[in-house]
Design a protein around this motif. Structure first.
Motif, PDB file in Angstrom:
ATOM      1  N   ILE A  69      61.176  58.437 -54.392  1.00 37.82           N
ATOM      2  CA  ILE A  69      60.822  56.946 -54.575  1.00 37.82           C
ATOM      3  C   ILE A  69      59.464  56.738 -53.758  1.00 37.82           C
ATOM      4  O   ILE A  69      58.553  56.032 -54.466  1.00 37.82           O
ATOM      5  N   THR A  70      58.991  57.470 -52.731  1.00 37.96           N
ATOM      6  CA  THR A  70      57.971  57.278 -51.899  1.00 37.96           C
ATOM      7  C   THR A  70      56.818  57.726 -53.188  1.00 37.96           C
ATOM      8  O   THR A  70      55.787  57.166 -52.983  1.00 37.96           O
ATOM      9  N   ALA A  71      57.191  59.078 -53.310  1.00 35.37           N
ATOM     10  CA  ALA A  71      56.105  59.693 -54.361  1.00 35.37           C
ATOM     11  C   ALA A  71      55.789  58.729 -55.695  1.00 35.37           C
ATOM     12  O   ALA A  71      54.526  58.557 -56.006  1.00 35.37           O
ATOM     13  N   LEU A  72      56.630  58.087 -55.999  1.00 35.98           N
ATOM     14  CA  LEU A  72      56.515  57.289 -57.101  1.00 35.98           C
ATOM     15  C   LEU A  72      55.521  56.155 -56.745  1.00 35.98           C
ATOM     16  O   LEU A  72      54.648  55.684 -58.011  1.00 35.98           O
ATOM     17  N   ILE A  73      55.476  55.539 -55.614  1.00 39.16           N
ATOM     18  CA  ILE A  73      54.565  54.404 -55.313  1.00 39.16           C
ATOM     19  C   ILE A  73      53.169  54.948 -55.455  1.00 39.16           C
ATOM     20  O   ILE A  73      52.300  54.304 -56.225  1.00 39.16           O
ATOM     21  N   ILE A  74      52.875  56.355 -55.000  1.00 37.98           N
ATOM     22  CA  ILE A  74      51.651  56.983 -55.071  1.00 37.98           C
ATOM     23  C   ILE A  74      51.352  56.980 -56.716  1.00 37.98           C
ATOM     24  O   ILE A  74      50.291  56.977 -57.046  1.00 37.98           O
ATOM     25  N   ALA A  75      52.372  57.633 -57.168  1.00 39.44           N
ATOM     26  CA  ALA A  75      52.247  57.918 -58.911  1.00 39.44           C
ATOM     27  C   ALA A  75      51.767  56.713 -59.452  1.00 39.44           C
ATOM     28  O   ALA A  75      50.775  56.650 -60.308  1.00 39.44           O
ATOM     29  N   PHE A  76      52.269  55.615 -59.157  1.00 38.19           N
ATOM     30  CA  PHE A  76      52.013  54.442 -59.781  1.00 38.19           C
ATOM     31  C   PHE A  76      50.604  53.750 -59.435  1.00 38.19           C
ATOM     32  O   PHE A  76      49.840  53.407 -60.725  1.00 38.19           O
ATOM     33  N   ALA A  77      50.153  54.330 -58.382  1.00 38.84           N
ATOM     34  CA  ALA A  77      48.881  53.784 -57.903  1.00 38.84           C
ATOM     35  C   ALA A  77      47.923  54.587 -58.610  1.00 38.84           C
ATOM     36  O   ALA A  77      46.867  54.195 -59.274  1.00 38.84           O
ATOM     37  N   ILE A  78      48.075  55.981 -58.769  1.00 38.71           N
ATOM     38  CA  ILE A  78      47.353  56.838 -59.510  1.00 38.71           C
ATOM     39  C   ILE A  78      47.510  56.343 -61.292  1.00 38.71           C
ATOM     40  O   ILE A  78      46.309  56.284 -61.690  1.00 38.71           O
ATOM     41  N   LEU A  79      48.415  56.191 -61.752  1.00 38.53           N
ATOM     42  CA  LEU A  79      48.512  55.565 -63.101  1.00 38.53           C
ATOM     43  C   LEU A  79      47.803  54.604 -63.262  1.00 38.53           C
ATOM     44  O   LEU A  79      46.873  54.356 -64.286  1.00 38.53           O
ATOM     45  N   ILE A  80      47.604  53.237 -62.467  1.00 43.10           N
ATOM     46  CA  ILE A  80      46.937  52.336 -62.744  1.00 43.10           C
ATOM     47  C   ILE A  80      45.449  52.585 -62.716  1.00 43.10           C
ATOM     48  O   ILE A  80      44.624  52.295 -63.581  1.00 43.10           O
ATOM     49  N   TYR A  81      45.001  53.661 -61.627  1.00 41.47           N
ATOM     50  CA  TYR A  81      43.657  53.997 -61.409  1.00 41.47           C
ATOM     51  C   TYR A  81      43.367  54.589 -62.863  1.00 41.47           C
ATOM     52  O   TYR A  81      42.429  54.227 -63.266  1.00 41.47           O
ATOM     53  N   ILE A  82      44.144  55.608 -63.167  1.00 42.83           N
ATOM     54  CA  ILE A  82      43.661  56.500 -64.477  1.00 42.83           C
ATOM     55  C   ILE A  82      43.717  55.483 -65.578  1.00 42.83           C
ATOM     56  O   ILE A  82      42.546  55.562 -66.564  1.00 42.83           O
ATOM     57  N   LEU A  83      44.307  54.491 -65.846  1.00 39.97           N
ATOM     58  CA  LEU A  83      44.320  53.702 -67.048  1.00 39.97           C
ATOM     59  C   LEU A  83      42.899  52.676 -67.070  1.00 39.97           C
ATOM     60  O   LEU A  83      42.302  52.462 -67.933  1.00 39.97           O
ATOM     61  N   THR A  84      42.764  51.980 -65.862  1.00 40.14           N
ATOM     62  CA  THR A  84      41.690  51.360 -65.611  1.00 40.14           C
ATOM     63  C   THR A  84      40.224  52.016 -65.717  1.00 40.14           C
ATOM     64  O   THR A  84      39.484  51.757 -66.491  1.00 40.14           O
ATOM     65  N   GLU A  85      40.235  53.164 -65.154  1.00 44.67           N
ATOM     66  CA  GLU A  85      39.123  54.193 -65.137  1.00 44.67           C
ATOM     67  C   GLU A  85      38.989  54.518 -66.555  1.00 44.67           C
ATOM     68  O   GLU A  85      37.796  54.335 -67.203  1.00 44.67           O
ATOM     69  N   GLY A  86      40.154  54.875 -67.270  1.00 38.60           N
ATOM     70  CA  GLY A  86      39.946  55.335 -68.745  1.00 38.60           C
ATOM     71  C   GLY A  86      39.401  54.274 -69.747  1.00 38.60           C
ATOM     72  O   GLY A  86      38.367  54.510 -70.454  1.00 38.60           O
ATOM     73  N   LEU A  87      39.737  52.970 -69.459  1.00 39.98           N
ATOM     74  CA  LEU A  87      39.408  51.936 -70.192  1.00 39.98           C
ATOM     75  C   LEU A  87      38.025  51.779 -70.062  1.00 39.98           C
ATOM     76  O   LEU A  87      36.942  51.263 -70.823  1.00 39.98           O
ATOM     77  N   MET A  88      37.568  51.803 -68.824  1.00 37.74           N
ATOM     78  CA  MET A  88      36.107  51.634 -68.449  1.00 37.74           C
ATOM     79  C   MET A  88      35.264  52.588 -68.909  1.00 37.74           C
ATOM     80  O   MET A  88      34.194  52.457 -69.576  1.00 37.74           O
ATOM     81  N   ILE A  89      35.549  53.818 -68.791  1.00 39.43           N
ATOM     82  CA  ILE A  89      35.078  54.876 -69.500  1.00 39.43           C
ATOM     83  C   ILE A  89      34.864  54.724 -71.050  1.00 39.43           C
ATOM     84  O   ILE A  89      33.609  54.741 -71.535  1.00 39.43           O
ATOM     85  N   GLY A  90      35.885  54.210 -71.574  1.00 41.71           N
ATOM     86  CA  GLY A  90      35.937  54.185 -73.083  1.00 41.71           C
ATOM     87  C   GLY A  90      34.846  53.033 -73.402  1.00 41.71           C
ATOM     88  O   GLY A  90      34.236  53.132 -74.318  1.00 41.71           O
ATOM     89  N   MET A  91      34.849  51.946 -72.816  1.00 41.33           N
ATOM     90  CA  MET A  91      34.033  50.851 -73.153  1.00 41.33           C
ATOM     91  C   MET A  91      32.653  51.037 -72.760  1.00 41.33           C
ATOM     92  O   MET A  91      31.726  50.585 -73.478  1.00 41.33           O
ATOM     93  N   THR A  92      32.361  51.932 -71.535  1.00 41.38           N
ATOM     94  CA  THR A  92      30.879  52.228 -71.295  1.00 41.38           C
ATOM     95  C   THR A  92      30.574  53.214 -72.398  1.00 41.38           C
ATOM     96  O   THR A  92      29.306  52.899 -73.078  1.00 41.38           O
ATOM     97  N   GLU A  93      31.264  54.291 -72.871  1.00 43.76           N
ATOM     98  CA  GLU A  93      30.678  55.004 -73.784  1.00 43.76           C
ATOM     99  C   GLU A  93      30.538  54.566 -75.214  1.00 43.76           C
ATOM    100  O   GLU A  93      29.453  54.688 -75.661  1.00 43.76           O
ATOM    101  N   MET A  94      31.202  53.632 -75.484  1.00 45.63           N
ATOM    102  CA  MET A  94      31.123  52.973 -76.781  1.00 45.63           C
ATOM    103  C   MET A  94      29.931  51.827 -76.670  1.00 45.63           C
ATOM    104  O   MET A  94      29.242  51.854 -77.492  1.00 45.63           O
ATOM    105  N   SER A  95      29.673  51.282 -75.498  1.00 42.78           N
ATOM    106  CA  SER A  95      28.828  50.379 -75.450  1.00 42.78           C
ATOM    107  C   SER A  95      27.334  51.113 -75.468  1.00 42.78           C
ATOM    108  O   SER A  95      26.554  50.565 -76.108  1.00 42.78           O
ATOM    109  N   PHE A  96      27.252  52.215 -74.800  1.00 39.64           N
ATOM    110  CA  PHE A  96      26.167  52.889 -74.874  1.00 39.64           C
ATOM    111  C   PHE A  96      25.654  53.674 -76.387  1.00 39.64           C
ATOM    112  O   PHE A  96      24.606  53.309 -76.814  1.00 39.64           O
ATOM    113  N   ASP A  97      27.036  53.828 -77.027  1.00 37.87           N
ATOM    114  CA  ASP A  97      26.761  54.392 -78.392  1.00 37.87           C
ATOM    115  C   ASP A  97      26.269  53.425 -79.228  1.00 37.87           C
ATOM    116  O   ASP A  97      25.123  53.467 -80.003  1.00 37.87           O
ATOM    117  N   ASN A  98      26.680  52.140 -78.986  1.00 34.85           N
ATOM    118  CA  ASN A  98      26.349  50.939 -79.744  1.00 34.85           C
ATOM    119  C   ASN A  98      24.818  50.822 -79.525  1.00 34.85           C
ATOM    120  O   ASN A  98      23.898  50.571 -80.300  1.00 34.85           O
TER     121      ASN A  98
END
Lengths: 258, 411
Positions: B20-49
């Motif tokens: 359960i304790t590990a899950l809290i950390i896992a969720f924090a990492i999940l949210i970070y990876i998704l946010t960062e992934g979206l940001m990277i995706g949008m950045t790359e596509m914006s620069f390509d455009n």
């Protein structure tokens, strides 16, 4: 009788006697010799219409795709500067200040001062068919255009000169070519067509009413149509005009605009 | 290494609590990876455009023009010359170049007028540098020396134009005199770059030059290189080699405001990560205090048998590190899975903005896909473990400092 009129005018325009003398001299010579050059005709018109110092009250009727708005305003001007203030309820307090080649606008609601430049200069002033750029052009027309007399013809019952002006190369002006009809006796413009370099007709200004005010003929009602847009026109009516009034001091400053 | 063995053993003593304790950390990492992934995706596509549709990899323009370029001036234009062009071709990674002339247009349909940006392009050559032609949804590109134009399908819809119509373009020449181009619409495009669709009109370069009275002058050269990463260095070395007021600008200079915005976004993501991991840290503190409390006798016994205070702290830290590692691994697995699911269909930008035209200032539209970087995975994993260990130090010290006798009697 003519002499008497001259004397009367001299009295009214005592302060600007020199300017007036020139005007009257040319008036006399015009009567003596009918064959004026194109530039002389334009200058004679400008002497009537080109106001150095004045206070005026006017209204603008803007028609756009079936909608009509009326705006009223008062304005003060001298040689290079002008200040206009709108007085109709909707725009009350909106002010424009022109100083030399710059134009500022003040919105009372936002208490915001905006300098109008670039793209904005080409927009119609307060939604009218006069662009901000049109307001700024105040140089002598004969210096900007090469005028040529096309002939004399009757326009709306008045004898008129028809002239064509083509831009002098190197001058910065909005319209490449303009065709004007000028009253042969009163020397006021009756109609003006403004063309783009490609030859396309952009705007037509038609004078609907001319009055003799303080001894000079002045157009008091005119209509401007933007020929690139259907169903739009702006009617400009001068209700009152005083030439050479006493202008309040510092009237053309940004501090006063706020 | 006794304390390490102890730490691993302790981890398995309360499996549910550890998970359960590990899950809290896992969720924090999940949210970070998704946010960062979206940001990277949008950045790359914006620069390509930006690169493929607006700025290319490198632009060469007069320094004064570049400063005022948003106002679309006709001052400080450049006159193309073979000498300059041969210099440009020397650029490392050079692929191709084209000339462009940007100008301001009032687009008129007989009823309304709209200020837009006109772009004079070299038909044929432009497609060697830009991808505009690939985004035509109707018709074809304008031909040289003709008054044919293409515009965004969205702009055409707004102004009630369709293919084959004539649009009046009201322009001002170099001497500020009005001129018009009766542009025949021969093509409509729909690019992923929203502002291009809404406010750009493309015509043949020669027609634009003639109607604007600028002779053969252009506003800038655009270069395509082999790789976008070469652009920044190439711009610097090219500026050094070019004579007079000519300067080279990379796509990063062109997208200056976007780059700044992305830097701000990056800080935002870091703040979110810090907040979530702080919450996770509270969980770790809680877990360590709990296990210390229930093992109080044990700790007293070990201290009595000669175990150092330091080693007891290490044991607890080791346990926390274990929780961090488990949470990190779970988080990365969950995050990768999340990104994979996200990228199966991508996400429609208009769904994000409720069907509106808002794009949060990003020059992109349509479906967005997330991107990922191995370095951000490593960063978030290490950061998670580090926060876990850090959180355990104080409760561990508190437990280790207990007097052995009092600890054994649990007082």
């Amino acid at each position: 009788m003519f002499k008497a009129k001259v004397n009367k005018q001299k009295l009214i325009f005592f302060s600007t006697a020199a300017v007036l003398m020139l005007l009257l001299l040319s008036f006399n010579s015009a009567l003596l010799a009918q064959d004026l050059t194109a530039d002389e005709i334009i200058n004679r018109r400008d002497e009537n219409e080109y106001v150095i110092t004045a206070y005026s009250e006017a209204e603008m009727i803007i028609k756009n795709s079936g909608r009509t708005q009326t705006k009223t305003m008062r304005s003060w001007q001298d040689g290079d500067n002008a200040l206009a203030e709108f007085t109709n309820p909707r725009d009350r307090g909106t002010r424009f200040l022109k100083r030399d080649d710059d134009l500022w606008m003040f919105f009372p609601q936002a208490e915001d001062l905006v300098k109008i430049s670039g793209h904005m200069l080409e927009q119609g002033m307060m939604g009218s068919d006069f662009s901000y750029q049109d307001m700024l052009e105040s140089d002598k027309l004969t210096e900007l255009y090469d005028f040529e007399l096309l002939g004399e013809e009757e326009y709306e019952g008045r004898p008129a000169y028809k002239l064509e002006g083509v831009k002098v190369p190197g001058k910065e002006v909005s319209y490449y070519r303009r065709v004007v009809w000028i009253d042969r006796e009163r020397f006021v413009g009756l109609k003006e067509e403004l063309y783009a370099e490609s030859g396309r007709l952009l705007k037509v200004a038609t004078v609907l009413n001319v009055e003799e005010i303080e001894g000079r003929w002045y157009p008091t009602r005119m209509i401007m149509e933007n020929k690139l847009r259907q169903n739009t026109s702006t009617e400009f009516i001068v209700n009152e005009i005083q030439f050479e009034p006493e202008l309040p001091e510092d009237i053309f400053t940004l501090e006063r605009l706020r | 290494m006794f304390f390490l063995k102890m730490a691993i053993k302790n981890l398995s003593r309360h499996k549910r609590r550890t998970v359960i304790t590990a899950l809290i950390i896992a969720f924090a990492i999940l949210i970070y990876i998704l946010t960062e992934g979206l940001m990277i995706g949008m950045t790359e596509m914006s620069f390509d455009n930006i690169i493929n549709l607006e700025s290319g990899h490198l632009q060469v323009a007069n320094q004064d023009y570049w400063d005022d370029r948003r106002e679309l001036p006709l001052r400080d234009l450049i006159r193309p010359s073979a000498a300059v062009e041969s210099e440009l071709k020397q650029t490392e990674g050079f692929v191709d170049l084209t000339k462009r002339l940007n100008f301001s247009v009032n687009l008129n349909n007989g009823i309304d007028e709209l200020p837009v940006t006109g772009v004079g392009i070299e038909p044929g050559q432009d497609s060697q540098v830009f991808e505009l032609e690939q985004h035509l949804v109707e018709g074809r590109m304008p031909e040289a020396d003709s008054s044919e134009i293409i515009m965004g399908a969205k702009l055409a819809e707004l102004m009630d134009f369709s293919l084959g119509d004539f649009a009046i373009m009201l322009i001002r020449t170099e001497e500020k005199t009005f001129n018009t181009i009766d542009g025949e619409i021969v093509g409509l495009f729909n690019t992923p770059h929203p502002s291009l669709n809404e406010s750009n009109i493309f015509s043949s370069l020669s027609t634009a030059q003639q109607r604007l009275n600028v002779e053969d002058k252009i506003s800038h050269y655009v270069l395509r290189l082999e790789d976008q990463d070469q652009a920044v260095n190439a711009a610097a070395s090219l500026t050094g080699r070019l004579e007079g007021e000519l300067n080279a600008y990379s796509w990063r200079d062109a997208a200056e405001s976007l780059v700044t915005m992305l830097e701000m976004q990056e800080i935002e993501t870091q703040v979110i990560l810090a907040i979530i991991l702080t919450m996770a840290a509270v969980g770790i503190v809680n877990t360590v205090i709990l296990s210390a409390l229930e093992r109080m006798e044990e700790i007293g016994m070990m201290k009595a048998l000669g175990m150092h205070q330091r080693e007891i702290v290490y044991t607890f830290m080791g346990e926390a590190a274990g929780i961090g590692i488990i949470g990190g691994v779970m988080g990365i697995i969950m995050g990768s899975l999340g990104l994979w699911i996200f990228n199966l269909n991508g996400i429609d930008m208009s769904a994000l903005t409720g069907g509106g035209d808002i794009n949060y200032g990003f020059p992109l539209s349509g479906t967005i896909y997330a991107g990922w970087e191995i370095s951000s995975f490593i960063f978030v994993f290490v950061y998670g473990v580090f926060v876990s260990i850090l959180a355990s130090i104080f409760p561990a010290l508190w437990a280790a400092r207990k007097d052995p006798v009092k600890a054994i009697y649990h007082r």
